[in-house]
Design a protein around this motif. Sequence first.
Motif, mmCIF file in Angstrom:
data_model
loop_
_atom_site.group_PDB
_atom_site.id
_atom_site.type_symbol
_atom_site.label_atom_id
_atom_site.label_comp_id
_atom_site.label_asym_id
_atom_site.label_seq_id
_atom_site.Cartn_x
_atom_site.Cartn_y
_atom_site.Cartn_z
ATOM 1 N N GLU A 116 0.836 -1.212 0.000
ATOM 2 C CA GLU A 116 0.000 0.000 0.000
ATOM 3 C C GLU A 116 0.863 1.251 0.000
ATOM 4 O OE1 GLU A 116 -4.115 -1.074 2.309
ATOM 5 O OE2 GLU A 116 -2.282 -1.190 3.491
ATOM 6 N N ILE A 117 1.945 1.218 0.762
ATOM 7 C CA ILE A 117 2.849 2.379 0.788
ATOM 8 C C ILE A 117 3.427 2.610 -0.602
ATOM 9 C CG2 ILE A 117 5.086 3.196 1.635
ATOM 10 C CD1 ILE A 117 4.418 1.853 4.319
ATOM 11 N N ARG A 118 3.884 1.524 -1.211
ATOM 12 C CA ARG A 118 4.502 1.679 -2.530
ATOM 13 C C ARG A 118 3.497 2.239 -3.541
ATOM 14 N NH1 ARG A 118 9.343 -0.195 -4.706
ATOM 15 N NH2 ARG A 118 9.836 -1.444 -2.881
ATOM 16 N N GLU A 119 2.290 1.765 -3.452
ATOM 17 C CA GLU A 119 1.275 2.222 -4.404
ATOM 18 C C GLU A 119 1.005 3.717 -4.234
ATOM 19 O OE1 GLU A 119 -2.270 -0.195 -4.410
ATOM 20 O OE2 GLU A 119 -3.399 1.406 -5.392
ATOM 21 N N VAL A 120 0.937 4.155 -3.000
ATOM 22 C CA VAL A 120 0.670 5.582 -2.778
ATOM 23 C C VAL A 120 1.877 6.433 -3.161
ATOM 24 C CG1 VAL A 120 0.343 7.299 -0.969
ATOM 25 C CG2 VAL A 120 -1.160 5.328 -1.105
ATOM 26 N N VAL A 121 3.062 5.987 -2.791
ATOM 27 C CA VAL A 121 4.267 6.755 -3.137
ATOM 28 C C VAL A 121 4.419 6.845 -4.661
ATOM 29 C CG1 VAL A 121 6.798 6.719 -3.009
ATOM 30 C CG2 VAL A 121 5.442 6.352 -0.948
#
Lengths: 159, 817
Positions: free
Chosen positions: A127-132
């Motif tokens: 999820e972090i990677r997707e948002v970043v």
Amino acid sequence: MTDVQSIRITVNGTDHELVVEPRRTLADVLRHDLALTGTHVGCEHGICGACTVLVDGLPARSCLMFGVQVDGRSVETVEALGTPEALGPLQQAFTNHHGLQCGFCTPGFLMLVTAFLRETPSPSDDEIREVVASNLCRCTGYQGILRAVRAAADARAGS
Amino acid sequence: MRDALSGPAAAAPAEAQAGTAPEVPAAGGWIGRSLRRAEDRYLLTGRGSFVDDHEAPGTLHLVLVRSDIASGTIEAIDATAALRQPGVAAVITAADLAGVAPLRGVLARPEFVATDMPILAAGRVRHVGEPIAAVLADSPYTAEDAAELLEVSYGKLPVVAGVADALADGAGVVHEAAPDNVLVDVTPISSPGLDDIFTSATHVVEVGVSTARITAAPLEGRACVAAFDERTGQVVLQTSTQVPHTVRTAVALSLGMDEHQVRVISPDVGGGFGQKCVVAREEVLAAAVARLLRRTVKWVEDRREGLTSGFQAREQFYNVRGAFDATGHLLGLDADIRCDVGAYSCYPVTCGVEVLMAANELPGPYRLRVYRARSRGIATNKTPIAPYRGVSRPQAVLAMERLMDEAGRVTGLGAVEVRDRNLVDAQEFPYRNVMGASYDAGTYRESLARCAELLGHGSWPGVQARALAEGRLLGLGLACFVEPTAYGTASFGMRKMTIVPGYERATVRMDPSGSVIVMAGTHSHGQGHATSYAQIAADALGIDPGRVRLRQGDTELVPHGWGTFASRSIVAGGGAIARASADLAGQLRAIAAHLIEAAPGDVELADGRAQVRGDPATSVPIEELARTAHHAAHLLPDGLGRGLEATAAFDPEGTFSNATHGAIVEVSPDTGAVRLVRYVVVEDCGVMINPMIVDGQVAGGVAQGIGAALFEELPFDESGQPVSGSFVDYLLPTAADLPDFEIHHFCTPTTRTPTGAKGMGEGGTIGAPAAVLNAVNDALAQVGADVGRIPVRPGDVVAAIAAAVSRDPVDSGGKTQ
């Protein structure tokens, strides 16, 4: 003479009454009318996300919004997250994990992630990677940004 | 051995790993510690100072009208309607700039044709986006509106849209001075006996590679604010540049002023990567218009301008042959290189910058004695090129590493063994290469072995075969390279530039309160110099790095310097700072020795105090020495104190970092998509002043190199129109496109710099295209396909597989099923 319009906006908790051209971007209103130059303009196409601010708590590309669209609304910018003497926790995580180099894209990432962590306090790495991946950085290869967001999320969960 | 796909492993004890480098003192000092950056606090809180953040009342906003066509003449410019717009102050064309000289980069060598780059096009336009007129108005909105109303009529001329076009019979001519469109044509070496070696060699391996035109795309585009200061008679130019003094030189030359009449200030710079290490026409234009109108003038590039008119890079074509003996040793190398340099020559490094480097550095880390290279810079009606991080090395390494993979295949040695046999061995340093460059000690073979081990190379065939059995195409690719860094004046002088950079000069000044100001001519644009330089000064002076402040980016304030590019700052700037700091430390020791009645040689500086070595009773705070030197100098003998300052220069002989990069990819045979599974870097840049910053530079460079390998391209159509005008078309890698990078280090301190550090800012970008392309081809080899051009787009993969299937339907098709 060009048409102008009167607007009232709340920026970082302070109310402002401004007279702006309808076509003036929110980024220009913040940067040049309110002297909040922490918000940067990187592409003017809504792709890079350097200009990301929060409008009523949600991330928005301030290069793609007009100032008149935020009439009566509340805006948060990077200047609200902390001061050089007292960094906010996300800012602290970015410096701890080398999440910035030139610093130009950084305010956009900070605002993006601020909204994300409010909504998703315990995110997965994916999820972090997707948002970043919503914003562009040309210096870091995102490595430090991803670590910083992970650390900031973990610190919130632990506190 | 770990499995190839198992991902990051713990680093060996002797190595730091990305993000985990400890913030603890290395024995003896601040160098080697991953200090958090001094720059971060203000950047993180939006308190940075970028050019566009400044806006004085009364500023005129400059918007450029640029050529719509790639090649032609300007027949007429009609500004009537534009000038009628309320708020428009002026429209400036070439006719208004009489006496403003064009930019002219020169290499004083017969193989080079010098050409002018006019500040505004005068009569002739040579690429889409070339500036023709400047509209000045009281707001950028008004200026944009008025620019739309400016009418330019053109006469069209034949378009030279690419290298093949340019070299064809009857081609259009970009510059009359070069009727054949060849601006540089060098054969820097042609070893005797080369043809015989190729005739008699056991294996002759040939590869062709080409690389698309790309651009640095810093997130902050170019920007200038120029003003004329009547009080000092100076043009004051704030500009987002890597090279403030070089901009000053160019502006002064172009405007016919002495250099002291031009002050260049570069505040925070939002990335540069080489694009801002040359002088742009717009910088000169802003200064000229400010002087002409006596008004403050501001130009801020938009992204469309950045992608279409900002300097581009790296459109290169290589044909390389290698002669190998039966044991896989490289006997000879023969290369033909063409670089599409666009329509103009950048100042000051010229359009020869890619051309010369490509030929000079192709042999890389491999032992080679017989070499021939021809390299040409070919003018086209496209945007001019300039250095971009790594310049020609990413392409040269791509060609060489593709050659090595091919040699590994034809000799049966495989990718690791054939490289290992040819890499310069530790015993051979300093190694003088075939071009005469002297490589200082490194870990060429060691980094290859370590990278291969980390990638699980030994078990790779099994891993790959198992994946194939599941219908998955996996590939492993390697790239070995040496990174020549921090050229000094001797190396730059050999290029025959008329302006020869290379040295760096620094002033280190202690103020009366014991804090230190470092003034440097380099210019950080994300590299964290305020932090790394403070670590260097702090070690020499025995003080906390928090007491050290960096001043940079103002030609009025700092010593003459060459700025930040070519991986030079930590070597040249850091070297000058180390020397000046050592001088200043000597002054402090002498003052302390006088005050405590000891011999200067017995005084040590540490932890903010001076004392006779081993005798704490003699300890004096350094603050007290600083106060005495400034405020009580009467207590000191003549020659001591009366200020505390030292200046030193350092002109490096050049350092050579090395690395091996390794990538594992998965290629989808259906969609052609390439997914990076792992990315490993094993590099050696000598002493790391701040390992965290080093890892950051590696990571950022790798991301850019992966962008070049898989995503980024600036195509032009046959009429010379650029077709990537936004980040919707020009794809920068995002976080979702990149794996976690695994970064490992060897440390071979160089004896050529005061700190033992080598330059390392470009390595990431250099290694990644080759590692990724080799990995893709390792995957595609299983279906008989390969690609020789980057970026490798999904369509290229699909087409390569289809071509393989049509060549060999049974074999190729059978393997995928």
